[in-house]
Design a protein around this motif. Structure first.
Motif: not given
Length: 755
Positions: A680-682, A710-713, A717-718, A721-723
């Protein structure tokens, strides 16, 4: 053809009254005086005009121009047509038209023609008040009520008063302006050329006196008709009196200037005076109708006065009148019930209890001659036939095959039979039956005729008449065939495919019912121990459906077989086919409106998790703690939870907080479920919602903190835009992750520089 068009126009106007103005120009030439219409069309025209102007669905301003167009037609109906139905409709229409023409004449003093036509109509109707049949006179009462309302001063509205300052006297004078929404005499200017204030007021009060004179007349219902259809003036029907009483309530409410006069007249009226005349059934019904109408009128006046004017002296008078009328009604109506009824027979010599003491000779009742039975065997027909010469004795009842038709014939016949004659006929048949039983008993071989060597005494009592009759029923001509027992045919056997098909249809009908019961019933839920059928609301049916899907097939599946991960694949077993059908229908039901039905999703998934947890505990009773928070890798809960999340995520808006509720109320979460936040964050617009879900779970779901970090990390990293938002969360939760990443970047830069 014209009648068909007129009926279509009437149906259209009754459906929506806004069509009356557009239909009137086309209907009026067909029903008017120049159309030479038939009597049926004239009746239709009178009823149509009465319905049109009495309709409350369109305003008086819209009716007023049309009222001027129908005056000639109404005048023609009243003067030239002598049909009672046409006259009644025309008088009712004139009652509704009169206030409209009256207001038009006030605003246009030069329009003399329309007011003259209306005056002719009024004169014609008033002349019918004493000579017309009762039905027409009731319509005339309605017209007179409207004339009295129009030609008497109305209520002065205190909101439309104004103050005028007079310079020559240096004083202020208050002018009370009438309420223009109420058509009354107060709207007429003193210098109007067509409407004379004094004459209109005198006529209005005179017509009011004429109405009040009707209720004080003779109320007998045996009105006498004269030649030509006229009725005696001194007699008035009870319907006419009740119609006058019903019209007085509106006059008292809208014309306070005449309220005391009307009330005094009603209080001086005796609605039970017909008790002095012979109490025929008609007079009794008329008296009851007049008394009830009078009581209803006074009770309504008393209620209004009590609410608005509690200190009104008339309240005590009305209460006293109602009590006095109640006592009179009890004395008159209930006198017969309180009296001892007259004796059914003289007590001198015909009373059986006093026969021996008085010594009266009481003649024996006459017994009708009955033909004796013929010798030999007797049939049922001969046993029950009293009069062989009667034509009914030769009637064959076998011709009636329909039992309903027999019931329609027998019930009226039984109701019309004289009870005394029926008792006599029953006694005759009873005597015949007893004599026939005795004769048959005598024909049996006696004990003396039996050989003494073969004689073996038995201990038995002799047969009575009833036993003999029962034996005769089975051996004689009087035969009785017992009907064969009715047995339903065996239902056809259903195949497994048919059973599954009918089960799916039943489940689909259940969900159609659930959609009709969208509103939640009041009350609280009882958790997993709540009763599934405690009511008939939506929640009850949802509970039944979810438990059929999750608990009905418990223990029926093979534990060695794995459940496939494909969403649309159903188990081929017949036991689980219905459960999978219910699950698919639950999924479709939730997806169609997931925001409103998220409670259904939570109830369903909780039931799935609970059922799997219970089955896991029963399978491994020694390791109960191992089931806490652990999701079976290939269970129904995980499969349908992922399916539901994947189905909802494409429709989630950036501002939908329902997604937070969905993840917060799921009974168990794992990495794969929360990894949907990365997908969803894409979408750049929904990055904030994804991080809000993770932040909420980290705060209020401690068992999944590590998975959330873990999901937040991975987001940090990936997803560039969500960084920023993911980094802000990691800075609070796990700052070492950011430090390790920054150290790695510094070493990489140093390596690049050395190189």
């Amino acid at each position: 053809m014209a009648n068909t068009h007129l009926e279509h126009a009437r149906s259209l106007a009754l459906t929506d009254s806004k069509y009356y103005p557009s239909l009137m120009p086309g209907v009026l030439p067909l029903i008017g005086p120049t159309s030479n219409a038939s009597l049926e069309v004239q009746r239709f025209g009178a009823d149509f005009l009465a319905e049109m102007f009495a309709s409350p669905m369109w305003s008086a301003d819209a009716k007023q121009p049309i009222a001027l167009l129908v005056l000639d037609t109404l005048k023609y109906y009243l003067e030239q047509v002598h049909d009672r139905g046409v006259i009644k409709g025309a008088v009712q229409a004139a009652a509704s038209v009169y206030p409209l023409v009256y207001r038009h004449t006030i605003s246009d003093p030069n329009d003399q023609q329309h007011w003259k036509t209306m005056t002719d109509i009024k004169s014609n109707i008033l002349n019918r008040m004493d000579t017309a049949p009762p039905g027409v006179r009731i319509c005339c009462v309605k017209f007179v009520q409207q004339v009295v309302l129009v030609q008497t001063p109305g209520v002065i509205d205190p909101r439309v008063t104004m103050s005028v300052f007079r310079c020559h006297t240096q004083s202020t004078h208050t002018i009370q302006r009438p309420d223009h929404s109420d058509v009354s005499l107060a709207l007429v200017p003193r210098d109007h050329p067509l409407l004379t204030y004094v004459h209109l007021e005198a006529e209005g009060h005179g017509l009011l006196d004429r109405l009040l004179d009707i209720i004080h007349g003779d109320h007998r219902s045996d009105s006498m008709a004269l030649d030509g259809g006229t009725y005696l003036t001194g007699y008035s029907d009870a319907l006419l009196v009740t119609s006058v009483l019903n019209s007085l309530g509106v006059l008292i409410y809208r014309r306070p200037i005449a309220a005391n006069k009307i009330l005094n007249s009603v209080l001086n009226f005796n609605p039970l005076k017909l008790a002095n005349s012979p109490m025929t059934p008609k007079n009794k019904v008329s008296m009851k109708a007049i008394e009830r109408t009078t009581r209803a009128l006074l009770v309504n006046i008393l209620k209004r006065n009590t609410a608005e004017r509690p200190n009104d002296p008339n309240n005590g008078r009305i209460q006293h009148f109602l009590e006095r009328m109640h006592r009179m009604r009890q004395d008159i109506m209930e006198e017969s019930s309180r009296k001892r009824p007259a004796p059914a027979e003289p007590t001198d010599g015909l009373d059986p209890a006093k026969r021996q003491r008085l010594g009266a000779d009481v003649p024996a009742p006459a017994v009708s001659a009955v033909a004796p039975l013929p010798p030999g065997p007797v049939s049922y027909r001969q046993l029950y036939t009293i009069d062989p010469e009667n034509a009914a004795a030769n009637f064959d009842v076998k011709m009636f095959q329909d039992p309903a038709l027999v019931q329609q014939i027998l019930i009226p016949i039984l109701q019309s039979i004289d009870e005394k004659k029926l008792l006599e006929a029953t006694n005759v048949v009873r005597s015949r039956y007893l004599s026939l039983s005795q004769s048959m008993a005598k024909q049996q071989p006696s004990a003396a005729a039996v050989d003494e060597d073969e004689y073996e005494p038995d201990d038995y009592e002799p047969e009575d008449a009833e036993q003999v009759a029962n034996r005769l029923d089975s051996t004689g001509d009087i035969t009785h065939v017992a009907p064969a027992a009715f047995k339903l045919p065996e239902p056809p056997h259903l195949t497994i495919a048919e059973v599954q098909q009918h089960g799916e249809l039943a489940v689909r009908r259940t969900f159609d019912l659930i959609e009709e019961l969208e509103e939640k019933p009041k009350g609280t839920k009882g958790g997993f121990n709540r009763l599934a059928a405690s009511d008939y609301g939506r929640d009850a049916w949802i509970t039944i459906a979810t438990r059929l899907a999750t608990r009905a097939s418990a223990g029926l599946d093979d534990p060695e077989d794995d459940i496939k991960d494909e969403y649309a694949v159903k188990n081929v077993k017949g036991n689980l086919a219905i459960s999978d059908t219910i699950r698919d229908l639950l999924y479709d039901y939730i997806i169609r409106d997931w925001k409103k039905r998220i409670d259904v999703a939570m109830s369903w998934l909780n039931e799935e998790w609970y059922s799997e947890a219970i089955m896991a505990q029963s399978a491994k009773p020694s390791s109960k703690s191992s089931t806490n928070g652990v999701i079976p890798p290939k269970g129904n809960y995980r499969r349908y939870a992922l399916r539901l999340i994947d189905g909802i995520l494409p429709y989630v808006a950036p501002s939908d907080k329902g997604l937070i509720r969905l993840f917060s109320e799921l009974p168990a979460l794992d990495y794969e479920m929360l990894s949907r936040m990365k997908t969803m964050a894409q979408d750049p617009e929904r990055v904030g919602l994804a991080t809000q879900v993770l932040q909420y779970l980290h705060m209020f779901r401690p068992p999944v903190k590590d998975i959330v970090v873990s999901i937040t990390a991975e987001l940090w990293r990936e997803n560039d835009r969500a960084k920023p938002k993911a980094g802000a969360l990691l800075k609070v939760w796990r700052p070492e992750i950011l430090q390790e990443a920054e150290g790695g970047e510094v070493k990489r830069e140093e390596t690049n520089g050395v190189a």
